[in-house]
Design an enzyme around this catalytic site. Structure first.
Site, PDB file in Angstrom:
ATOM      1  N   GLU A  83       0.878  -1.245  -0.060  1.00  0.00           N
ATOM      2  CA  GLU A  83       0.139  -0.172   0.584  1.00  0.00           C
ATOM      3  C   GLU A  83       0.734   0.892  -0.120  1.00  0.00           C
ATOM      4  OE1 GLU A  83      -3.095   0.054   3.596  1.00  0.00           O
ATOM      5  OE2 GLU A  83      -2.989  -2.444   3.205  1.00  0.00           O
ATOM      6  N   CYS A 111       5.104  -7.297   8.044  1.00  0.00           N
ATOM      7  CA  CYS A 111       6.517  -6.473   9.529  1.00  0.00           C
ATOM      8  C   CYS A 111       6.088  -7.704  10.349  1.00  0.00           C
ATOM      9  CB  CYS A 111       4.828  -5.108   9.773  1.00  0.00           C
ATOM     10  SG  CYS A 111       6.947  -4.519  10.723  1.00  0.00           S
ATOM     11  N   CYS A 115       3.061  -4.973  16.231  1.00  0.00           N
ATOM     12  CA  CYS A 115       2.469  -4.164  17.363  1.00  0.00           C
ATOM     13  C   CYS A 115       1.233  -4.324  17.119  1.00  0.00           C
ATOM     14  CB  CYS A 115       3.028  -2.607  16.242  1.00  0.00           C
ATOM     15  SG  CYS A 115       5.237  -2.210  16.295  1.00  0.00           S
TER      16      CYS A 115
HETATM   17 FE1  SF4 Z   1       5.642  -3.273  11.962  1.00  0.00          FE
HETATM   18 FE2  SF4 Z   1       5.139  -1.885  14.446  1.00  0.00          FE
HETATM   19 FE3  SF4 Z   1       5.333  -0.365  12.523  1.00  0.00          FE
HETATM   20 FE4  SF4 Z   1       2.893  -1.970  12.097  1.00  0.00          FE
HETATM   21  S1  SF4 Z   1       3.439  -0.338  13.593  1.00  0.00           S
HETATM   22  S2  SF4 Z   1       4.718  -1.769  10.695  1.00  0.00           S
HETATM   23  S3  SF4 Z   1       3.734  -4.060  13.363  1.00  0.00           S
HETATM   24  S4  SF4 Z   1       6.971  -1.972  13.185  1.00  0.00           S
END
Ligand code: SF4
Ligand code: SAH
Length: 345
Positions: A83, A111, A115
């Site tokens: 995206e 990722c 999180c």
């Molecule tokens: Fe990865 Fe956390 Fe960033 Fe989301 S916020 S892209 S899970 S590091």
């Protein structure tokens, strides 16, 4: 890179200056085929077309939102989806009247950092993007909207500093006068807090801006939201930030998503104010965007404002992000998940 390409041309018996011509076609004239590169010899164009492809990402969906945020979903050659979000003017993000066109780009498919507020990590990590795939997001968006992007943020899917080599390679090309020609000060890398790579970034010469996804101002609260805090707890992360600040002599930004009754207490606001003041950093407060499959919500507006009030009363510069793109699932990773679970015809 220009030098590498010139060397490749020399290898195949072509003068080195052809490299510059080719890059000019790709980045300045935005040619979509080798055939269009009319000042290259026809035989060379044929060789290039046989050996290389120009452009590897394909637009699957483009969604516009009421507030003119545009979201692009791209398919990579191996069918993975990423995206990219275009935010035409973002005074709420940067606290100034501006004609900025900010592009938020991805650096990985998925990722690994998981999180707890983020859609990008829900299905884990698939792979790193190559530098070309990072840069092409800019080319495809500019082609589609007919305007130049003048502000770039690495806040899309993935952890940019976990793909350090390709990230720096891409930034080198984005910054180069023969490439996209965007000044380093208009490029912001956002990280969940990989301390060693923050130090590495501080030691390279470009004045890239750094944003830290903080989201918790004490270790117990941050660990609950971001598992990476176990590996790089606040003391270690903030030391690396201090190092970056000292090397670059620029203001850092802390991003802080406000999540109802998780990290929006007065105690967190006071701790955040302390951290920001110590580093002379500014804070972007971002009301949490609900993610399907996750239970958290955003605090009511009054609570968001009270949180900001604590920062203000302690002299910390902050912005409270106005709603942007909520209706098109603009928080990173959401559109991809919707499309993966309900493919569009
Ligand atoms: Fe990865 Fe956390 Fe960033 Fe989301 S916020 S892209 S899970 S590091
Ligand atoms: N991996 C890097 C870059 C990804 S962008 C990093 O973590 O910094 C991460 C940013 O996207 C967050 O800091 C936040 O600003 C935004 N974001 C992600 N999920 C969100 C959500 N559900 N609501 C609001 N903002 C979100």
């Amino acid at each position: 890179m220009l030098g590498e390409l010139a060397a490749k041309f020399t290898e195949i018996g072509q003068p080195g200056f052809r490299a510059r011509q080719l890059l000019d076609w790709v980045y300045r004239k935005r040619a979509r085929s080798f055939a269009a590169m009319s000042d290259l010899p026809a035989a060379l164009r044929t060789i290039l077309a046989e050996r290389f492809t120009l452009g590897s990402i394909e637009t699957v969906r483009r969604l516009g939102s009421d507030d003119t945020t545009q979201k692009y979903l791209f398919r990579l050659p191996d069918s993975q989806l990423i995206e990219t979000v275009l935010i035409p003017a973002s005074p709420a993000l940067y606290g100034e009247a501006s004609d900025r066109r900010t592009l938020c780009i991805s650096t990985q498919v998925g990722c690994a950092y998981g999180c707890k507020f983020c859609a990008s990590g829900l299905d884990g990590w698939k792979r790193n993007l190559r530098a070309g795939e990072i840069i092409e997001q800019i080319l495809r968006v500019e082609e589609s909207c007919g305007e130049k992007v003048n502000n770039l943020v690495f806040m899309g899917m993935g952890e940019p500093l976990a793909n350090y080599e390709q990230l720096l390679r891409a930034i080198g090309i984005i910054n180069a006068p023969w490439g996209i020609g965007l000044g380093a000060r208009h490029i912001t890398v956002s990280t969940s807090g990989l301390a060693p790579q923050i130090r590495q970034l501080a030691d390279q010469p470009l004045q890239i801006r750094l944003a830290i996804s903080l989201h918790g101002a004490t270790d117990p609260v941050r660990t609950q939201i971001m598992p990476v805090n176990r590996k790089y707890p606040l003391a270690i992360l903030l030391d690396a930030c201090r190092y970056y600040h000292a090397r670059k002599k620029q203001k850092l930004t802390f991003e802080y998503i406000l999540i109802d009754r998780v990290n929006d207490t007065e105690e967190q606001a006071v701790a955040l104010a302390g951290i920001a003041a110590d580093l002379d950093a500014k804070v972007n407060l971002i009301p949490y965007n609900t993610v399907e499959g996750l239970t958290w919500t955003r605090p009511p507006l009054a609570r968001q404002q009270a949180f900001q009030g604590v920062l203000r009363s302690r002299g910390v510069q902050s912005t409270l992000r106005r709603e942007k793109g909520h209706d098109i699932a603009a928080a990173c990773g959401q559109l991809r998940r919707q499309t993966m679970t309900a493919p569009v015809a």
